[in-house]
Design a protein around this motif. Sequence first.
Motif, PDB file in Angstrom:
ATOM      1  N   ARG A  28      30.836 -46.687  47.775  1.00  0.00           N
ATOM      2  CA  ARG A  28      30.015 -46.607  48.986  1.00  0.00           C
ATOM      3  C   ARG A  28      28.574 -47.043  48.712  1.00  0.00           C
ATOM      4  NH1 ARG A  28      33.346 -41.894  49.952  1.00  0.00           N
ATOM      5  NH2 ARG A  28      34.531 -42.213  51.893  1.00  0.00           N
ATOM      6  N   SER A  29      27.995 -46.563  47.626  1.00  0.00           N
ATOM      7  CA  SER A  29      26.601 -46.898  47.339  1.00  0.00           C
ATOM      8  C   SER A  29      26.452 -48.388  47.040  1.00  0.00           C
ATOM      9  CB  SER A  29      26.082 -46.052  46.168  1.00  0.00           C
ATOM     10  OG  SER A  29      26.817 -46.307  44.981  1.00  0.00           O
ATOM     11  N   LEU A  30      27.440 -48.977  46.351  1.00  0.00           N
ATOM     12  CA  LEU A  30      27.377 -50.401  46.038  1.00  0.00           C
ATOM     13  C   LEU A  30      27.502 -51.244  47.306  1.00  0.00           C
ATOM     14  CD1 LEU A  30      27.112 -52.339  43.647  1.00  0.00           C
ATOM     15  CD2 LEU A  30      29.609 -52.384  43.497  1.00  0.00           C
ATOM     16  N   CYS A  31      28.391 -50.837  48.204  1.00  0.00           N
ATOM     17  CA  CYS A  31      28.556 -51.582  49.456  1.00  0.00           C
ATOM     18  C   CYS A  31      27.281 -51.538  50.298  1.00  0.00           C
ATOM     19  CB  CYS A  31      29.746 -51.035  50.242  1.00  0.00           C
ATOM     20  SG  CYS A  31      31.345 -51.564  49.579  1.00  0.00           S
ATOM     21  N   ARG A  32      26.563 -50.428  50.242  1.00  0.00           N
ATOM     22  CA  ARG A  32      25.285 -50.367  50.953  1.00  0.00           C
ATOM     23  C   ARG A  32      24.316 -51.420  50.408  1.00  0.00           C
ATOM     24  NH1 ARG A  32      26.386 -44.684  51.144  1.00  0.00           N
ATOM     25  NH2 ARG A  32      25.417 -44.347  49.111  1.00  0.00           N
ATOM     26  N   LEU A  33      24.324 -51.605  49.084  1.00  0.00           N
ATOM     27  CA  LEU A  33      23.440 -52.600  48.464  1.00  0.00           C
ATOM     28  C   LEU A  33      23.789 -54.017  48.902  1.00  0.00           C
ATOM     29  CD1 LEU A  33      23.173 -51.308  44.768  1.00  0.00           C
ATOM     30  CD2 LEU A  33      21.472 -51.090  46.586  1.00  0.00           C
ATOM     31  N   TYR A  34      25.084 -54.273  49.133  1.00  0.00           N
ATOM     32  CA  TYR A  34      25.546 -55.611  49.496  1.00  0.00           C
ATOM     33  C   TYR A  34      25.612 -55.827  51.008  1.00  0.00           C
ATOM     34  CZ  TYR A  34      26.979 -56.934  44.720  1.00  0.00           C
ATOM     35  OH  TYR A  34      27.000 -57.274  43.390  1.00  0.00           O
ATOM     36  N   GLY A  35      25.300 -54.804  51.798  1.00  0.00           N
ATOM     37  CA  GLY A  35      25.291 -54.961  53.250  1.00  0.00           C
ATOM     38  C   GLY A  35      26.628 -54.789  53.934  1.00  0.00           C
TER      39      GLY A  35
END
Length: 423
Positions: A28-35
């Motif tokens: 989840r946190s990584l997907c937030r970084l990638y939009g």
Amino acid sequence: MLTQRPRGTEDILPGDSEKWHYIEEMARSLCRLYGYREIRTPIFEHTELFQRGVGDTTDIVEKEMYTFLDRSERSLTLRPEGTAPVVRAFLEHRLYSGMLPVKLFYLGPMFRYGRPQAGRLRQFHQFGVEVFGSRDPSLDAEVISLAMDYYQRLGLKGLELHINSVGCPSCRSLHREKLKSYLKDKLKAFCTTCQDRFERNPLRIFDCKSPECQKLLKGAPTITSSLCPDCSQHFKEVLRYLKELDIPYLLDENLVRGLDYYTNTAFEIVAPGLGAQSSIGGGGRYDGLVEACGGPSIPGIGFGLGLERTLLALEAQNKEIKVDSGIEVVVATVGEGLETAALKLLSLLREHNIAADKDYLGRSLKAQMKYAHRYPARLVIILGQEELARGQATVRNLKTGEQKEVPWEDLVAFCQQAKERGE
């Protein structure tokens, strides 16, 4: 007789569930970084969605789906993969009418009937992403980069990225004729499944797991040799972007993936040392899938990463996920008549976001201390009649063994400060 869980399923118990929280929150946190934004689709869909989207010549549709009739005689299927349901939701809610590209991710269980083995269960879990609205090869590189970034942040090393292009329908039509011509005289030596696929979808023969069929395929023309100029250029650009991002890859011309909807880029991520189930994730581009599901011609690309296999890979590389019990404070009592005070203190601590618990079995103080150590907690607040009469409580640090009396009105602040200091 005790009823046990169905074959091919697992209970995720405390101690392990925290590991799942960790790898899911990392996603989840990584997907937030990638939009990327989260989407949640139903666990079951109309069967025709997978027949049209996944492909009726795939092992999934032919052999592995959990399909049933509901009380209205409608055919429903537990989702065997995540892409087709996301495409259905994308179309049903007209997400394509807004700004493109649309970048989505999902986490959840999938279901396939197969022989259970380590990392390959009948109910398994995936982290996946889907992007709709662009054919830009740099987007292919971003999707692959996200997958590799996820594994890297979890601490996995030595992973292999296998990549190929499966072209477009025009490329596959040319390759189909070349492949059928090559296989025609050898067909009787192939398994019955491959013989059936020869007419319906000969490219699917490359996906056969039979060692004998794989031997017979050596020397067969690959799809890469039949790529049209546009597909060939697209693939070259994807590989160029991967080099720019310092992502090493292995060109695997026999890689076709197990789903019919793929076009152009197809990839798998392999963790050496996991045996037969060394692939821990994969994906690719599917520019015709949205249209095949009844929508406009909108390109797409995505991946699905197996979470059980991710945990197996972490275990194989001795990468420990530290499990936190979550409890910071245990309230212990000495003597009778202190239950009300203990419950009020628990409520006060929780009100201030301090995770706390107490003994509910009337154990001795010594047993309560063992209980606190097993959690493990950071602090134990010991309530006694004499201390309460003075408006005090004893706080013991389980790590250092130090203890001191703290005024009742200062207990919350004392615990918060200890938490900030990591004590």
